[in-house]
Design a protein around this motif. Structure first.
Motif, PDB file in Angstrom:
ATOM      1  N   GLY A  20       0.814  -1.203   0.000  1.00 45.41           N
ATOM      2  CA  GLY A  20       0.000   0.000   0.000  1.00 45.41           C
ATOM      3  C   GLY A  20       0.848   1.254   0.000  1.00 45.41           C
ATOM      4  O   GLY A  20       2.070   1.200   0.135  1.00 45.41           O
ATOM      5  N   VAL A  21       0.175   2.402  -0.119  1.00 43.83           N
ATOM      6  CA  VAL A  21       0.837   3.703  -0.086  1.00 43.83           C
ATOM      7  C   VAL A  21      -0.008   4.625   0.788  1.00 43.83           C
ATOM      8  O   VAL A  21      -1.242   4.528   0.782  1.00 43.83           O
ATOM      9  N   THR A  22       0.638   5.489   1.556  1.00 44.44           N
ATOM     10  CA  THR A  22      -0.077   6.393   2.448  1.00 44.44           C
ATOM     11  C   THR A  22       0.784   7.592   2.802  1.00 44.44           C
ATOM     12  O   THR A  22       2.011   7.535   2.684  1.00 44.44           O
ATOM     13  N   ASP A  23       0.135   8.646   3.269  1.00 42.22           N
ATOM     14  CA  ASP A  23       0.872   9.804   3.775  1.00 42.22           C
ATOM     15  C   ASP A  23       0.844   9.841   5.305  1.00 42.22           C
ATOM     16  O   ASP A  23       1.353  10.771   5.917  1.00 42.22           O
ATOM     17  N   ASN A  24       0.258   8.808   5.928  1.00 40.93           N
ATOM     18  CA  ASN A  24       0.247   8.708   7.390  1.00 40.93           C
ATOM     19  C   ASN A  24       0.344   7.230   7.758  1.00 40.93           C
ATOM     20  O   ASN A  24      -0.667   6.564   7.974  1.00 40.93           O
ATOM     21  N   ILE A  25       1.559   6.752   7.828  1.00 41.85           N
ATOM     22  CA  ILE A  25       1.757   5.304   8.000  1.00 41.85           C
ATOM     23  C   ILE A  25       1.237   4.787   9.337  1.00 41.85           C
ATOM     24  O   ILE A  25       0.660   3.707   9.406  1.00 41.85           O
ATOM     25  N   ALA A  26       1.401   5.554  10.400  1.00 35.22           N
ATOM     26  CA  ALA A  26       0.929   5.093  11.710  1.00 35.22           C
ATOM     27  C   ALA A  26      -0.586   4.886  11.704  1.00 35.22           C
ATOM     28  O   ALA A  26      -1.083   3.848  12.168  1.00 35.22           O
ATOM     29  N   GLU A  27      -1.325   5.853  11.179  1.00 42.71           N
ATOM     30  CA  GLU A  27      -2.782   5.726  11.126  1.00 42.71           C
ATOM     31  C   GLU A  27      -3.216   4.614  10.189  1.00 42.71           C
ATOM     32  O   GLU A  27      -4.152   3.867  10.479  1.00 42.71           O
ATOM     33  N   ARG A  28      -2.529   4.475   9.064  1.00 45.34           N
ATOM     34  CA  ARG A  28      -2.907   3.441   8.092  1.00 45.34           C
ATOM     35  C   ARG A  28      -2.667   2.050   8.659  1.00 45.34           C
ATOM     36  O   ARG A  28      -3.500   1.144   8.517  1.00 45.34           O
ATOM     37  N   VAL A  29      -1.524   1.859   9.327  1.00 45.39           N
ATOM     38  CA  VAL A  29      -1.234   0.560   9.950  1.00 45.39           C
ATOM     39  C   VAL A  29      -2.277   0.259  11.021  1.00 45.39           C
ATOM     40  O   VAL A  29      -2.768  -0.867  11.139  1.00 45.39           O
ATOM     41  N   LYS A  30      -2.652   1.272  11.788  1.00 42.03           N
ATOM     42  CA  LYS A  30      -3.677   1.100  12.821  1.00 42.03           C
ATOM     43  C   LYS A  30      -5.000   0.652  12.191  1.00 42.03           C
ATOM     44  O   LYS A  30      -5.668  -0.240  12.708  1.00 42.03           O
ATOM     45  N   GLU A  31      -5.350   1.249  11.054  1.00 43.60           N
ATOM     46  CA  GLU A  31      -6.577   0.847  10.365  1.00 43.60           C
ATOM     47  C   GLU A  31      -6.517  -0.622   9.957  1.00 43.60           C
ATOM     48  O   GLU A  31      -7.509  -1.352  10.098  1.00 43.60           O
ATOM     49  N   HIS A  32      -5.364  -1.053   9.476  1.00 49.04           N
ATOM     50  CA  HIS A  32      -5.213  -2.476   9.112  1.00 49.04           C
ATOM     51  C   HIS A  32      -5.350  -3.355  10.347  1.00 49.04           C
ATOM     52  O   HIS A  32      -6.047  -4.373  10.320  1.00 49.04           O
ATOM     53  N   LYS A  33      -4.688  -2.997  11.429  1.00 45.79           N
ATOM     54  CA  LYS A  33      -4.711  -3.811  12.649  1.00 45.79           C
ATOM     55  C   LYS A  33      -6.114  -3.902  13.252  1.00 45.79           C
ATOM     56  O   LYS A  33      -6.508  -4.948  13.762  1.00 45.79           O
ATOM     57  N   LEU A  34      -6.855  -2.805  13.202  1.00 45.16           N
ATOM     58  CA  LEU A  34      -8.204  -2.780  13.766  1.00 45.16           C
ATOM     59  C   LEU A  34      -9.278  -3.247  12.784  1.00 45.16           C
ATOM     60  O   LEU A  34     -10.454  -3.302  13.133  1.00 45.16           O
ATOM     61  N   LYS A  35      -8.858  -3.560  11.567  1.00 45.91           N
ATOM     62  CA  LYS A  35      -9.789  -4.012  10.522  1.00 45.91           C
ATOM     63  C   LYS A  35     -10.946  -3.025  10.358  1.00 45.91           C
ATOM     64  O   LYS A  35     -12.122  -3.396  10.334  1.00 45.91           O
ATOM     65  N   VAL A  36     -10.575  -1.752  10.239  1.00 48.02           N
ATOM     66  CA  VAL A  36     -11.554  -0.676  10.075  1.00 48.02           C
ATOM     67  C   VAL A  36     -12.415  -0.914   8.838  1.00 48.02           C
ATOM     68  O   VAL A  36     -13.595  -0.574   8.817  1.00 48.02           O
ATOM     69  N   TYR A  37     -11.842  -1.493   7.821  1.00 51.03           N
ATOM     70  CA  TYR A  37     -12.577  -1.818   6.593  1.00 51.03           C
ATOM     71  C   TYR A  37     -12.696  -3.348   6.526  1.00 51.03           C
ATOM     72  O   TYR A  37     -11.854  -4.024   5.940  1.00 51.03           O
ATOM     73  N   PRO A  38     -13.708  -3.909   7.168  1.00 51.48           N
ATOM     74  CA  PRO A  38     -13.792  -5.366   7.342  1.00 51.48           C
ATOM     75  C   PRO A  38     -13.873  -6.178   6.055  1.00 51.48           C
ATOM     76  O   PRO A  38     -13.574  -7.365   6.066  1.00 51.48           O
ATOM     77  N   LYS A  39     -14.259  -5.559   4.946  1.00 57.00           N
ATOM     78  CA  LYS A  39     -14.345  -6.300   3.677  1.00 57.00           C
ATOM     79  C   LYS A  39     -13.090  -6.129   2.828  1.00 57.00           C
ATOM     80  O   LYS A  39     -13.020  -6.625   1.708  1.00 57.00           O
TER      81      LYS A  39
END
Length: 104
Positions: A20-39
């Protein structure tokens, strides 16, 4: 200055690879870990370990590198990870992330 990142997430050593690519790696990794987008792909395959990243000053450069990575053979991606992170350790494990708040 705002940096951009190309990163690789996985579910286990030599497991599923997500780029992936992002401008905020900490927040993006957190989203992956928390499965913010379950699908999402990463939620479906439990890709919650950050094993590699590169930093860029320019978003266009980061996106170009992401496209390049996605065209690579799997073996090349694995070698890239092993060069930086031979044990496939979750690089984000000591980032002191606040898992209670997500950027909206």
């Amino acid at each position: 200055m705002n940096y951009w990142y190309v990163y690789i997430m996985t579910n286990k050593p030599n497991g599923v690879i997500y780029i992936g690519v992002t401008d905020n790696i900490a927040e993006r990794v957190k989203e992956h870990k928390l499965k913010v987008y379950p699908k999402s792909f990463t939620a479906k395959y439990n890709c919650d370990k950050l094993v590699y990243f590169e930093e860029f000053e320019n978003g266009a450069e980061a996106e170009k590198r992401e496209r390049q990575f996605k065209k690579w053979k799997r073996d090349w991606k694995i070698e890239l990870i092993k060069e930086m992170n031979p044990n496939w350790t979750d690089i984000s494990i000591n980032w002191n992330m606040n898992y209670n708040k997500l950027r909206k």
